[in-house]
Design a protein around this motif. Structure first.
Motif, PDB file in Angstrom:
ATOM      1  N   LEU A   1      -8.603   5.085   0.023  1.00  0.00           N
ATOM      2  CA  LEU A   1      -7.708   6.136   0.498  1.00  0.00           C
ATOM      3  C   LEU A   1      -8.233   6.675   1.822  1.00  0.00           C
ATOM      4  O   LEU A   1      -9.291   7.317   1.873  1.00  0.00           O
ATOM      5  CB  LEU A   1      -7.617   7.260  -0.536  1.00  0.00           C
ATOM      6  CG  LEU A   1      -6.819   8.506  -0.152  1.00  0.00           C
ATOM      7  CD1 LEU A   1      -5.385   8.152   0.235  1.00  0.00           C
ATOM      8  CD2 LEU A   1      -6.831   9.521  -1.293  1.00  0.00           C
TER       9      LEU A   1
ATOM     10  N   GLY B   1       0.840  -1.195   0.000  1.00  0.00           N
ATOM     11  CA  GLY B   1       0.000   0.000   0.000  1.00  0.00           C
ATOM     12  C   GLY B   1       0.873   1.243   0.000  1.00  0.00           C
ATOM     13  O   GLY B   1       2.089   1.163  -0.145  1.00  0.00           O
TER      14      GLY B   1
ATOM     15  N   VAL C   1      -1.406  -5.961   3.893  1.00  0.00           N
ATOM     16  CA  VAL C   1      -0.843  -4.926   3.028  1.00  0.00           C
ATOM     17  C   VAL C   1       0.387  -4.332   3.706  1.00  0.00           C
ATOM     18  O   VAL C   1       0.319  -3.893   4.854  1.00  0.00           O
ATOM     19  CB  VAL C   1      -1.882  -3.826   2.747  1.00  0.00           C
ATOM     20  CG1 VAL C   1      -1.262  -2.709   1.912  1.00  0.00           C
ATOM     21  CG2 VAL C   1      -3.097  -4.406   2.040  1.00  0.00           C
TER      22      VAL C   1
ATOM     23  N   GLU D   1     -10.252   0.568  -7.391  1.00  0.00           N
ATOM     24  CA  GLU D   1      -8.858   0.158  -7.262  1.00  0.00           C
ATOM     25  C   GLU D   1      -8.261   0.379  -5.875  1.00  0.00           C
ATOM     26  O   GLU D   1      -7.356  -0.344  -5.471  1.00  0.00           O
ATOM     27  CB  GLU D   1      -8.004   0.919  -8.291  1.00  0.00           C
ATOM     28  CG  GLU D   1      -8.410   0.683  -9.726  1.00  0.00           C
ATOM     29  CD  GLU D   1      -8.244  -0.770 -10.141  1.00  0.00           C
ATOM     30  OE1 GLU D   1      -7.300  -1.412  -9.655  1.00  0.00           O
ATOM     31  OE2 GLU D   1      -9.070  -1.253 -10.938  1.00  0.00           O
ATOM     32  N   ARG D   2      -8.774   1.355  -5.136  1.00  0.00           N
ATOM     33  CA  ARG D   2      -8.101   1.712  -3.889  1.00  0.00           C
ATOM     34  C   ARG D   2      -9.072   2.235  -2.847  1.00  0.00           C
ATOM     35  O   ARG D   2     -10.191   2.659  -3.157  1.00  0.00           O
ATOM     36  CB  ARG D   2      -7.047   2.788  -4.150  1.00  0.00           C
ATOM     37  CG  ARG D   2      -7.669   4.093  -4.639  1.00  0.00           C
ATOM     38  CD  ARG D   2      -6.696   5.214  -4.754  1.00  0.00           C
ATOM     39  NE  ARG D   2      -7.401   6.463  -5.045  1.00  0.00           N
ATOM     40  CZ  ARG D   2      -6.872   7.676  -4.930  1.00  0.00           C
ATOM     41  NH1 ARG D   2      -5.619   7.803  -4.544  1.00  0.00           N
ATOM     42  NH2 ARG D   2      -7.577   8.759  -5.197  1.00  0.00           N
TER      43      ARG D   2
ATOM     44  N   THR E   1      -3.071   4.530   1.685  1.00  0.00           N
ATOM     45  CA  THR E   1      -3.765   3.997   0.519  1.00  0.00           C
ATOM     46  C   THR E   1      -3.692   2.481   0.540  1.00  0.00           C
ATOM     47  O   THR E   1      -2.601   1.905   0.649  1.00  0.00           O
ATOM     48  CB  THR E   1      -3.142   4.515  -0.787  1.00  0.00           C
ATOM     49  OG1 THR E   1      -3.176   5.951  -0.796  1.00  0.00           O
ATOM     50  CG2 THR E   1      -3.910   4.006  -1.993  1.00  0.00           C
ATOM     51  N   LEU E   2      -4.851   1.826   0.447  1.00  0.00           N
ATOM     52  CA  LEU E   2      -4.942   0.376   0.466  1.00  0.00           C
ATOM     53  C   LEU E   2      -5.513  -0.121  -0.859  1.00  0.00           C
ATOM     54  O   LEU E   2      -6.421   0.503  -1.418  1.00  0.00           O
ATOM     55  CB  LEU E   2      -5.866  -0.095   1.596  1.00  0.00           C
ATOM     56  CG  LEU E   2      -5.520   0.384   3.006  1.00  0.00           C
ATOM     57  CD1 LEU E   2      -6.661   0.037   3.964  1.00  0.00           C
ATOM     58  CD2 LEU E   2      -4.212  -0.225   3.475  1.00  0.00           C
ATOM     59  N   PRO E   3      -5.007  -1.253  -1.374  1.00  0.00           N
ATOM     60  CA  PRO E   3      -5.644  -1.844  -2.555  1.00  0.00           C
ATOM     61  C   PRO E   3      -7.074  -2.262  -2.209  1.00  0.00           C
ATOM     62  O   PRO E   3      -7.298  -2.913  -1.187  1.00  0.00           O
ATOM     63  CB  PRO E   3      -4.771  -3.068  -2.856  1.00  0.00           C
ATOM     64  CG  PRO E   3      -3.482  -2.821  -2.139  1.00  0.00           C
ATOM     65  CD  PRO E   3      -3.835  -2.016  -0.925  1.00  0.00           C
ATOM     66  N   ARG E   4      -8.021  -1.891  -3.039  1.00  0.00           N
ATOM     67  CA  ARG E   4      -9.423  -2.220  -2.762  1.00  0.00           C
ATOM     68  C   ARG E   4      -9.635  -3.719  -2.637  1.00  0.00           C
ATOM     69  O   ARG E   4     -10.431  -4.188  -1.817  1.00  0.00           O
ATOM     70  CB  ARG E   4     -10.302  -1.638  -3.873  1.00  0.00           C
ATOM     71  CG  ARG E   4     -11.767  -2.047  -3.809  1.00  0.00           C
ATOM     72  CD  ARG E   4     -12.427  -1.526  -2.549  1.00  0.00           C
ATOM     73  NE  ARG E   4     -13.776  -2.057  -2.415  1.00  0.00           N
ATOM     74  CZ  ARG E   4     -14.075  -3.259  -1.946  1.00  0.00           C
ATOM     75  NH1 ARG E   4     -13.112  -4.080  -1.558  1.00  0.00           N
ATOM     76  NH2 ARG E   4     -15.331  -3.649  -1.827  1.00  0.00           N
ATOM     77  N   SER E   5      -8.875  -4.492  -3.409  1.00  0.00           N
ATOM     78  CA  SER E   5      -9.058  -5.941  -3.413  1.00  0.00           C
ATOM     79  C   SER E   5      -8.648  -6.594  -2.096  1.00  0.00           C
ATOM     80  O   SER E   5      -9.059  -7.728  -1.812  1.00  0.00           O
ATOM     81  CB  SER E   5      -8.256  -6.566  -4.556  1.00  0.00           C
ATOM     82  OG  SER E   5      -6.873  -6.248  -4.425  1.00  0.00           O
ATOM     83  N   SER E   6      -7.847  -5.913  -1.284  1.00  0.00           N
ATOM     84  CA  SER E   6      -7.400  -6.487  -0.012  1.00  0.00           C
ATOM     85  C   SER E   6      -8.369  -6.222   1.137  1.00  0.00           C
ATOM     86  O   SER E   6      -8.270  -6.848   2.190  1.00  0.00           O
ATOM     87  CB  SER E   6      -6.017  -5.929   0.366  1.00  0.00           C
ATOM     88  OG  SER E   6      -5.021  -6.442  -0.479  1.00  0.00           O
TER      89      SER E   6
END
Length: 206
Positions: free
Chosen positions: A108, A9, A167, A105-106, A118-123
């Motif tokens: 925030l 992230g 992340v 995608e993210r 910021t984190l990946p949305r998929s996680s």
């Protein structure tokens, strides 16, 4: 998960004092000119209310104190008090103008002026209500809880995002954390979870 597959992230570091002042000034100007908060999920209502109350009290006491000062000192006192009041309003404006943002995608997580995560949305697997206090401000590790990071303006946190896979977040001097949980503050948990839930796969977020 191997090291090569590790999810990373982003962490925006806390600005310098001058940088924070610029954020306050820019945010206050934007609010006064545009009159609308930034799009996204608002956060830190408790801080905003406390600062606005202090600003109101400061404005009242300024008038009372100024009336008791010698005339030659009043302009200097008024200028200093005006700067203090504007700083308080700038804090509120910075938080309002920088809400949390969620897209495909993210995720925030913002503080407004102390750094972001910021984190990946998929996680992001779930977002659940919590009642938690973590000392400090901005992005920071959570003492006594390995794999946990907090991101907020103040110490009060009311939502926990559970991440899978974890992340990796570089918190600068605080070190690197493979975060499985990120704590944050939101004004409305239903609004936040609604932003997190895509049109399909609603059962993933509770």
């Amino acid at each position: 998960m191997t090291a090569r597959e590790r999810v990373t992230g982003g962490v925006t570091a806390r600005p310098t004092k001058a940088g924070i002042a610029r954020v306050w000034a820019g945010s206050l100007t934007a609010v006064l000119v545009r009159g609308r908060p930034g799009p996204g999920v608002r956060h830190s209502a408790e801080l905003r209310q406390a600062v606005l109350a202090l600003v109101a009290m400061e404005a009242v006491t300024t008038v009372l104190v100024s009336s008791m000062l010698p005339p030659g000192v009043r302009p200097v006192h008024a200028a200093l008090e005006l700067l203090l009041i504007l700083a308080g309003l700038g804090v509120v404006a910075a938080v309002v103008r920088h809400p949390h943002e969620v897209d495909a995608e993210r995720v925030l997580l913002r503080t407004g002026f102390l750094g972001d995560v910021t984190l990946p949305r998929s996680s992001v697997r779930s977002a659940v209500p919590v009642v938690r206090t973590v000392a400090g401000r901005g992005p920071r590790p959570v003492p006594g809880e390995a794999g946990a990071v907090a991101c907020s303006v103040g110490g009060s946190l009311n939502v926990a995002l559970h991440l899978s896979p974890p992340v990796r977040l570089d918190l600068g001097r605080a070190g690197v954390v493979d975060a499985a949980t990120v704590y944050a503050s939101v004004d409305s948990l239903p609004a936040f979870t609604a932003a997190l839930v895509p049109a399909v796969g609603r059962r993933e977020i509770s």
